[in-house]
Design a protein around this motif. Structure first.
Motif, PDB file in Angstrom:
ATOM      1  N   ARG A  13       0.835  -1.200   0.000  1.00 21.38           N
ATOM      2  CA  ARG A  13       0.000   0.000   0.000  1.00 21.38           C
ATOM      3  C   ARG A  13       0.874   1.256   0.000  1.00 21.38           C
ATOM      4  O   ARG A  13       0.590   2.233  -0.709  1.00 21.38           O
ATOM      5  N   ASP A  14       1.937   1.229   0.791  1.00 24.73           N
ATOM      6  CA  ASP A  14       2.848   2.376   0.859  1.00 24.73           C
ATOM      7  C   ASP A  14       3.589   2.548  -0.463  1.00 24.73           C
ATOM      8  O   ASP A  14       3.772   3.684  -0.937  1.00 24.73           O
ATOM      9  N   ARG A  15       3.985   1.447  -1.086  1.00 30.33           N
ATOM     10  CA  ARG A  15       4.695   1.529  -2.365  1.00 30.33           C
ATOM     11  C   ARG A  15       3.799   2.100  -3.460  1.00 30.33           C
ATOM     12  O   ARG A  15       4.264   2.821  -4.355  1.00 30.33           O
ATOM     13  N   ILE A  16       2.506   1.785  -3.379  1.00 36.33           N
ATOM     14  CA  ILE A  16       1.552   2.344  -4.349  1.00 36.33           C
ATOM     15  C   ILE A  16       1.334   3.833  -4.081  1.00 36.33           C
ATOM     16  O   ILE A  16       1.334   4.663  -4.997  1.00 36.33           O
ATOM     17  N   ALA A  17       1.152   4.187  -2.802  1.00 36.02           N
ATOM     18  CA  ALA A  17       0.871   5.577  -2.431  1.00 36.02           C
ATOM     19  C   ALA A  17       2.032   6.504  -2.766  1.00 36.02           C
ATOM     20  O   ALA A  17       1.829   7.672  -3.133  1.00 36.02           O
ATOM     21  N   THR A  18       3.267   6.017  -2.657  1.00 35.78           N
ATOM     22  CA  THR A  18       4.447   6.855  -2.913  1.00 35.78           C
ATOM     23  C   THR A  18       4.892   6.819  -4.365  1.00 35.78           C
ATOM     24  O   THR A  18       5.852   7.491  -4.739  1.00 35.78           O
ATOM     25  N   GLY A  19       4.195   6.030  -5.201  1.00 38.40           N
ATOM     26  CA  GLY A  19       4.513   5.997  -6.622  1.00 38.40           C
ATOM     27  C   GLY A  19       5.616   5.044  -7.005  1.00 38.40           C
ATOM     28  O   GLY A  19       6.012   4.982  -8.179  1.00 38.40           O
ATOM     29  N   ARG A  20       6.126   4.261  -6.036  1.00 38.22           N
ATOM     30  CA  ARG A  20       7.138   3.264  -6.405  1.00 38.22           C
ATOM     31  C   ARG A  20       6.506   2.152  -7.239  1.00 38.22           C
ATOM     32  O   ARG A  20       7.176   1.531  -8.057  1.00 38.22           O
ATOM     33  N   LEU A  21       5.246   1.909  -7.003  1.00 39.23           N
ATOM     34  CA  LEU A  21       4.459   1.051  -7.886  1.00 39.23           C
ATOM     35  C   LEU A  21       3.442   1.957  -8.559  1.00 39.23           C
ATOM     36  O   LEU A  21       2.631   2.591  -7.878  1.00 39.23           O
ATOM     37  N   LYS A  22       3.478   2.036  -9.864  1.00 39.51           N
ATOM     38  CA  LYS A  22       2.664   3.022 -10.580  1.00 39.51           C
ATOM     39  C   LYS A  22       1.373   2.411 -11.131  1.00 39.51           C
ATOM     40  O   LYS A  22       1.307   1.199 -11.358  1.00 39.51           O
TER      41      LYS A  22
END
Length: 243
Positions: A13-22
């Motif tokens: 969830r954090d990786r998605i929110a920070t744009g590391r997963l687009k």
């Protein structure tokens, strides 16, 4: 202390929110993620399922798990005949309408207050954003109120809603019931959503001045993108305000 399932979901969830997963990006395979997080495949899938319910991740059969692209919000205006006007007017949102003659049975006969087997016209309305199904509505009208033209020719959604406002005698009362439930298998398949994602289910009855039900509508809005807005206007006695 969070469980391994929750910890994995929080990290993704954090990786998605920070744009590391687009948006639109494919996640590594489930076996790769399970190895990365040092958990069993069922635990990993449970974490992904939590993100799927939240609308952050979608699983495409045969292709894998993807970060879900931002979804257009649906706003249902209480007492209205359409979803919000902006969405209806937006060229990016298209609505297909299929018109069919059916017979009133069970729940429909009760909603429309007609004898069983009474002829009805069904307008099946499915909206799309690009290729993605957005929401669906089934609108039912007694056949004696539906024009023959509505059955012979394809009718755009705006045409359906405009036609309904021109019924004679005109509609004078709208009663709506809002509930939250899981989608039926048919609804989940039609809307391309997870069977575990709750939907906003609206049942609408419209009556004319004689009390006759002239329209019943069943709307299904995916819970990860839907809002329902109801506004109440109070009549204020001018004498009270002067006091």
């Amino acid at each position: 202390m969070p469980s391994r399932r929750d910890a994995i979901a929080d990290d993704l969830r954090d990786r998605i929110a920070t744009g590391r997963l687009k948006p639109g990006e494919r996640l590594p395979s489930e076996s790769h993620l399970a190895t990365q997080y040092r958990v069993s495949t069922p635990t990993l899938r449970s974490a992904l399922a939590a993100l799927q319910v939240e609308g952050l991740v979608e699983k495409v059969h045969g292709k894998g798990n993807f970060v879900r692209r931002p979804l257009r919000r649906i706003t249902y205006i209480g007492g209205g005949r359409t979803l919000d006007g902006q969405a209806a007017a937006d060229s990016a949102l298209r609505v297909t309408v299929r018109t069919t003659r059916i017979r009133a049975r069970g729940h429909l006969a009760t909603l429309l207050k007609v004898p069983a087997s009474s002829p009805l016209t069904e307008f099946f309305c499915l909206s799309h954003e690009g290729e993605r199904p957005h929401n669906l509505a089934r609108i039912y009208v007694p056949c004696d109120l539906a024009s023959a033209a509505a059955l012979r020719e394809p009718l755009p959604y705006e045409g359906v809603t405009t036609w309904l406002t021109r019924l004679r005698p005109p509609p004078t009362e709208v009663r709506e019931r809002v509930g939250v439930r899981l989608p039926t298998p048919e609804e989940a398949s039609t809307l391309h959503i997870s069977p575990a994602l709750a939907v906003l289910a609206l049942t609408r009855q419209t009556a004319d001045i004689t009390g006759r039900v002239v329209e019943a509508a069943l709307l299904v809005l995916p819970g990860d993108r839907a809002d329902a807005v109801f506004t109440t206007h109070y009549l204020i006695d001018e004498k009270e305000t002067e006091g």
